[in-house]
Write an enzyme that holds these catalytic residues in place. Structure first.
Site, PDB file in Angstrom:
ATOM      1  N   HIS A   1      23.145  40.760 -33.677  1.00  0.00           N
ATOM      2  CA  HIS A   1      22.955  40.685 -35.125  1.00  0.00           C
ATOM      3  C   HIS A   1      21.599  40.074 -35.470  1.00  0.00           C
ATOM      4  CE1 HIS A   1      23.709  38.548 -39.093  1.00  0.00           C
ATOM      5  NE2 HIS A   1      23.814  39.823 -39.400  1.00  0.00           N
TER       6      HIS A   1
ATOM      7  N   GLU B   1      23.934  32.997 -43.726  1.00  0.00           N
ATOM      8  CA  GLU B   1      24.848  34.139 -43.832  1.00  0.00           C
ATOM      9  C   GLU B   1      26.191  33.800 -43.203  1.00  0.00           C
ATOM     10  OE1 GLU B   1      25.123  38.778 -42.262  1.00  0.00           O
ATOM     11  OE2 GLU B   1      23.188  37.749 -42.301  1.00  0.00           O
TER      12      GLU B   1
ATOM     13  N   GLU C   1      18.994  42.644 -35.059  1.00  0.00           N
ATOM     14  CA  GLU C   1      19.018  43.563 -36.209  1.00  0.00           C
ATOM     15  C   GLU C   1      18.132  43.031 -37.333  1.00  0.00           C
ATOM     16  OE1 GLU C   1      21.468  43.961 -40.074  1.00  0.00           O
ATOM     17  OE2 GLU C   1      22.832  43.941 -38.353  1.00  0.00           O
TER      18      GLU C   1
END
Length: 459
Positions: A73, A153, A76
């Site tokens: 992640h 996040e 990404e």
């Protein structure tokens, strides 16, 4: 982000609704392989002058190890931080100037990037995507900023969300050896100790053309897309990929329970049983029966769980059933719900299990079975209208190792499920020894409301 088998119905409506002029125009996807091993799949759909490009990398949480959880992640996020040819933020700016939309997502089984654009701009976004496959730059200062965004996040989506905490605890309890034990976003401690060198090494290990699938759908010509793919992606050399190990989950020897105490309005309970994943499209009949069972319980507005426990019984304020057979790893069948006032989570557990036990004893009628199958198909009619949805289905099937060419065949197998098969899986797979139960015990909210998402959480 796991896909229920019934979500694949969107790609098989041609055979089931051949009388529809719109669906009769559908063409099968074309599939190619470049010299460097990159797979290219093109789904021509000329109803609108748009195109979707998706690049799927076969790497996600399932490939991570202790100490590096969340690295897929994090990579990404870094894919938007510049290459040798484009500055930080330029990728998104250029796509926006073309009038397009773009984003990315990471899951247990894959990482994918997409752009939705007017068809004449396909070559431009293909060049951009190929550039960051080959030429990504790793600036320490940019990483330091981005890892803080990722940690925020995690706080927003998990640490400050009772259901996020509950689902994370459920997976950590259900899987002891398999990497699905870890959250895709990563454990906070791993994020705090992650380095830009970790991200760069992960990129070099996994972001290779022979570990990627390019899916293009929309108003395009397959041979033209193939020529562009050869031009931009074909020159990127293949790499030797890491040798994976199965990391098989050991046999569960008894019921597991986990409790999460967090500020929340209502209690909640999730029960998860280990069930088969789809591996052999022609042989794994129980997978299709489990998917139909899930639909009988929670596949339409007046399905059994809602009708019995919410609308008529008043025992729950929310209920659900979920099953996904399409995954690279093992899968779970879940029943879940929030009890009504005066009902405990323990009592709701019994009520949810009672609905499955009733099917195990009495089965389902042919009339109910046919109604459920009709609902499964009807609920997907409009997904067939989405070019993006078609690209998603293709990418997920390919990444799971099932092959997009089997989408239609899966529909046929679902259509063949019998009432006896639904009853048989209800009898076989819902035993205590394969069950993990996660219970949310609500703590006072103290006047707190969920915070809005922080700025910068695009991906």
């Amino acid at each position: 982000m796991k896909l229920k088998i019934r979500a694949l119905l969107a790609s098989a409506l041609l055979g089931l609704f051949a009388s529809s002029p719109m669906l009769a125009q559908a063409e099968p996807a074309r599939q190619f392989v470049l010299g460097n091993g990159m797979k290219v799949i093109v789904k021509e759909d000329r109803r609108a002058p748009t195109a979707v490009q998706m690049v799927w990398y076969k790497v996600g949480g399932i490939d991570e190890v202790n100490g590096l959880t969340g690295v897929s992640h994090a990579l990404e996020h870094m894919m938007f931080k510049g290459t040798r040819n484009h500055k930080v933020g330029e990728f998104s700016r250029l796509v926006a100037e073309l009038g397009g939309q773009e984003n990315a997502f990471t899951a247990n089984d894959f990482t994918a990037y997409f752009q939705q654009i007017e068809k004449s701009h396909l070559e431009k976004v293909m060049a951009l995507e190929a550039d960051r496959m080959a030429n990504l730059q790793f600036d320490a200062a940019e990483f330091a900023k981005e890892i803080r965004v990722i940690m925020e996040e995690r706080r927003w989506r998990t640490d400050d969300q009772p259901m996020g905490l509950l689902n994370e605890a459920l997976n950590a309890a259900a899987w002891t050896a398999h990497p699905y034990h870890h959250p895709v976003v990563g454990w906070m401690d791993d994020l705090q100790h992650m380095s830009v060198q970790d991200i760069a090494a992960w990129y070099r290990q996994w972001y290779a053309p022979n570990n990627a699938t390019l899916v293009v759908a929309g108003d395009v010509d397959a041979q033209r897309v193939l020529a562009l793919a050869r031009k931009y992606f074909g020159k990127i050399p293949a790499r030797r990929l890491p040798a994976g190990k199965p990391q098989n989950e050991p046999q569960q020897l008894g019921m597991r329970r986990v409790t999460v105490k967090a500020p929340a309005e209502n209690p909640y309970v999730v029960m998860a049983w280990k069930t088969p994943a789809l591996r052999q499209v022609e042989q794994d009949q129980d997978v299709y029966a489990l998917d139909v069972l899930s639909a009988v319980l929670d596949g339409y507005d007046n399905a059994r769980l809602s009708a019995s426990l919410v609308r008529t019984g008043g025992k729950a304020t929310a209920v659900g059933a979920s099953y996904s057979g399409v995954a690279r790893g093992p899968v779970l069948f879940t029943l879940e719900g929030s009890p009504a006032e005066g009902v405990t989570t323990a009592q709701l557990e019994g009520l949810l299990r009672g609905e499955v036990e009733r099917i195990a004893r009495e089965g389902v009628s042919e009339q109910e079975l046919q109604r459920v199958k009709t609902q499964l198909i009807a609920s997907q009619v409009y997904k067939r209208d989405s070019v993006f949805g078609q690209a998603m289905e293709i990418g997920m099937m390919e990444t799971a190792g099932l092959g997009q060419q089997n989408i239609d065949r899966i529909i046929e197998r679902l259509k063949s499920v019998t009432a006896a098969q639904v009853q048989a899986v209800a009898q076989q797979y819902f035993q205590d020894d394969t069950l993990t139960v996660a219970t949310l015990v609500p703590l006072p909210l103290a006047g707190k409301k969920p915070a809005p998402p922080p700025a910068g959480l695009l991906h």
